[in-house]
Design a protein around this motif. Structure first.
Motif, PDB file in Angstrom:
ATOM      1  N   VAL A 121      -9.644  -3.799   1.057  1.00 58.87           N
ATOM      2  CA  VAL A 121     -10.084  -2.743   2.164  1.00 58.87           C
ATOM      3  C   VAL A 121     -11.355  -2.326   1.494  1.00 58.87           C
ATOM      4  N   CYS A 122     -11.480  -1.835   0.227  1.00 58.85           N
ATOM      5  CA  CYS A 122     -12.818  -1.145  -0.047  1.00 58.85           C
ATOM      6  C   CYS A 122     -13.862  -2.096   0.008  1.00 58.85           C
ATOM      7  N   GLY A 123     -13.630  -3.421  -0.540  1.00 58.75           N
ATOM      8  CA  GLY A 123     -14.676  -4.413  -0.292  1.00 58.75           C
ATOM      9  C   GLY A 123     -15.154  -4.980   1.075  1.00 58.75           C
ATOM     10  N   THR A 124     -14.359  -4.651   1.849  1.00 59.17           N
ATOM     11  CA  THR A 124     -14.315  -4.772   3.294  1.00 59.17           C
ATOM     12  C   THR A 124     -15.427  -3.792   3.937  1.00 59.17           C
ATOM     13  N   ALA A 125     -15.078  -2.393   3.384  1.00 60.81           N
ATOM     14  CA  ALA A 125     -15.781  -1.520   4.197  1.00 60.81           C
ATOM     15  C   ALA A 125     -17.204  -1.487   3.405  1.00 60.81           C
ATOM     16  N   TRP A 126     -17.276  -1.925   2.172  1.00 56.38           N
ATOM     17  CA  TRP A 126     -18.615  -2.184   1.812  1.00 56.38           C
ATOM     18  C   TRP A 126     -19.286  -3.106   2.546  1.00 56.38           C
ATOM     19  N   VAL A 145      -1.063  -1.357   4.927  1.00 54.72           N
ATOM     20  CA  VAL A 145      -1.794  -2.023   3.913  1.00 54.72           C
ATOM     21  C   VAL A 145      -1.349  -4.068   3.810  1.00 54.72           C
ATOM     22  N   ASP A 146       0.169  -3.911   3.852  1.00 54.99           N
ATOM     23  CA  ASP A 146       0.673  -5.261   3.668  1.00 54.99           C
ATOM     24  C   ASP A 146       0.210  -6.172   4.953  1.00 54.99           C
ATOM     25  N   HIS A 190      -5.674  -7.742   1.107  1.00 58.40           N
ATOM     26  CA  HIS A 190      -5.382  -6.442   0.636  1.00 58.40           C
ATOM     27  C   HIS A 190      -5.175  -6.513  -1.035  1.00 58.40           C
ATOM     28  N   ILE A 191      -5.795  -5.534  -1.620  1.00 63.00           N
ATOM     29  CA  ILE A 191      -5.579  -5.690  -3.049  1.00 63.00           C
ATOM     30  C   ILE A 191      -4.623  -4.818  -3.342  1.00 63.00           C
ATOM     31  N   ALA A 192      -3.548  -4.942  -3.918  1.00 59.91           N
ATOM     32  CA  ALA A 192      -2.423  -3.969  -4.213  1.00 59.91           C
ATOM     33  C   ALA A 192      -2.638  -3.422  -5.752  1.00 59.91           C
ATOM     34  N   CYS A 193      -3.377  -2.048  -5.662  1.00 64.02           N
ATOM     35  CA  CYS A 193      -3.547  -1.814  -7.104  1.00 64.02           C
ATOM     36  C   CYS A 193      -2.086  -0.816  -7.496  1.00 64.02           C
ATOM     37  N   SER A 194      -1.631  -0.503  -6.323  1.00 64.89           N
ATOM     38  CA  SER A 194      -0.262   0.203  -6.459  1.00 64.89           C
ATOM     39  C   SER A 194       0.712  -0.320  -5.317  1.00 64.89           C
ATOM     40  N   SER A 195       1.903  -0.741  -5.717  1.00 67.93           N
ATOM     41  CA  SER A 195       2.721  -1.258  -4.641  1.00 67.93           C
ATOM     42  C   SER A 195       3.499  -0.106  -3.751  1.00 67.93           C
ATOM     43  N   LEU A 243     -15.364   6.056  -0.472  1.00 69.59           N
ATOM     44  CA  LEU A 243     -14.247   6.786  -0.517  1.00 69.59           C
ATOM     45  C   LEU A 243     -13.043   6.294  -0.217  1.00 69.59           C
ATOM     46  N   ASP A 244     -12.118   5.807  -0.981  1.00 66.44           N
ATOM     47  CA  ASP A 244     -10.597   5.332  -0.718  1.00 66.44           C
ATOM     48  C   ASP A 244      -9.546   6.370  -0.852  1.00 66.44           C
ATOM     49  N   VAL A 245      -8.874   6.258   0.301  1.00 66.62           N
ATOM     50  CA  VAL A 245      -7.635   7.415   0.278  1.00 66.62           C
ATOM     51  C   VAL A 245      -6.549   6.588   0.900  1.00 66.62           C
ATOM     52  N   ASP A 246      -5.271   6.630  -0.134  1.00 69.42           N
ATOM     53  CA  ASP A 246      -4.040   5.990   0.013  1.00 69.42           C
ATOM     54  C   ASP A 246      -3.141   6.995   0.497  1.00 69.42           C
ATOM     55  N   SER A 247      -1.950   6.324   0.979  1.00 70.30           N
ATOM     56  CA  SER A 247      -0.869   7.066   1.136  1.00 70.30           C
ATOM     57  C   SER A 247       0.357   6.447   0.905  1.00 70.30           C
ATOM     58  N   ASP A 248       1.472   7.029   0.683  1.00 63.60           N
ATOM     59  CA  ASP A 248       2.664   6.173   0.167  1.00 63.60           C
ATOM     60  C   ASP A 248       3.530   6.192   1.672  1.00 63.60           C
ATOM     61  N   ARG A 249       2.953   6.476   2.827  1.00 64.72           N
ATOM     62  CA  ARG A 249       3.603   6.455   4.140  1.00 64.72           C
ATOM     63  C   ARG A 249       2.876   5.425   4.825  1.00 64.72           C
ATOM     64  N   LEU A 250       3.537   4.688   5.901  1.00 65.78           N
ATOM     65  CA  LEU A 250       3.133   3.733   6.804  1.00 65.78           C
ATOM     66  C   LEU A 250       2.294   4.515   7.845  1.00 65.78           C
ATOM     67  N   ASP A 251       1.187   4.029   8.405  1.00 61.86           N
ATOM     68  CA  ASP A 251       0.409   4.730   9.491  1.00 61.86           C
ATOM     69  C   ASP A 251       0.273   6.165   9.193  1.00 61.86           C
ATOM     70  N   ASP A 252      -0.449   6.534   8.095  1.00 60.73           N
ATOM     71  CA  ASP A 252      -0.339   8.217   7.801  1.00 60.73           C
ATOM     72  C   ASP A 252      -1.898   8.638   8.228  1.00 60.73           C
TER      73      ASP A 252
END
Length: 160
Positions: A84-89, A100-101, A106-111, A131-140
């Motif tokens: 996702v980050c490389g695509t945004a770039w 993300v799945d 997608h690069i899974a830095c954290s499952s 800027l990368d922002v991740d959530s542990d919830r779907l569609d957040d």
């Protein structure tokens, strides 16, 4: 020097962004060290919204290199157009990913990461940071996040 950020507790997400954006600008406009500024911006976002992971990747040596962040361990380097980050770039535009799945490559830095928003920052019309922002919830994340984080990145790009 600010020691705290005012975050209206009962406010909507949009109102929280509106409250923190001028505070972030005030905070980073007087500091000349970019890494200190990026670290404080990541901390403000984490404190305000409780995001699972929030941080920056800087364009260096033709790749994205991990910068200041808040959250668990992260990928250190990301190639142009990857994840996702490389695509945004590569596309020079915000990526809003509800699952993300379902994102190809997608690069899974954290499952634990389930959804993500990535916003590029520009200098001289070129992406220099994301800027990368991740959530542990779907569609957040939604358009409010995308639009407000784009405003934030204009501030970041102005002062960092």
């Amino acid at each position: 020097m600010a020691e705290s950020i005012y975050i209206p507790e009962s406010a909507t997400k949009a109102e929280k962004y509106q409250a923190i954006l001028p505070q972030v600008e005030s905070l980073i406009s007087t500091e000349t060290d970019s890494y200190a500024n990026l670290a404080n911006v990541a901390a403000v976002l984490k404190e305000t919204f409780g995001f699972f992971w929030v941080g920056f990747y800087l364009v260096k040596e033709d790749q994205l290199v991990l910068g200041p962040f808040q959250g668990p361990l992260a990928c250190t380097r990301i190639a142009f157009g990857k994840g996702v980050c490389g695509t945004a770039w590569k596309e020079a535009q915000t990526q809003l990913v509800p699952d993300v799945d379902a994102f190809p490559g997608h690069i899974a830095c954290s499952s634990a990461s389930k959804s993500e928003v990535v916003v590029p920052g520009f200098k001289e019309e070129k992406v220099w940071i994301v800027l990368d922002v991740d959530s542990d919830r779907l569609d957040d994340f939604d358009q409010v996040d995308a639009e407000q984080l784009e405003k934030l990145m204009h501030i970041v790009s102005k002062y960092c």
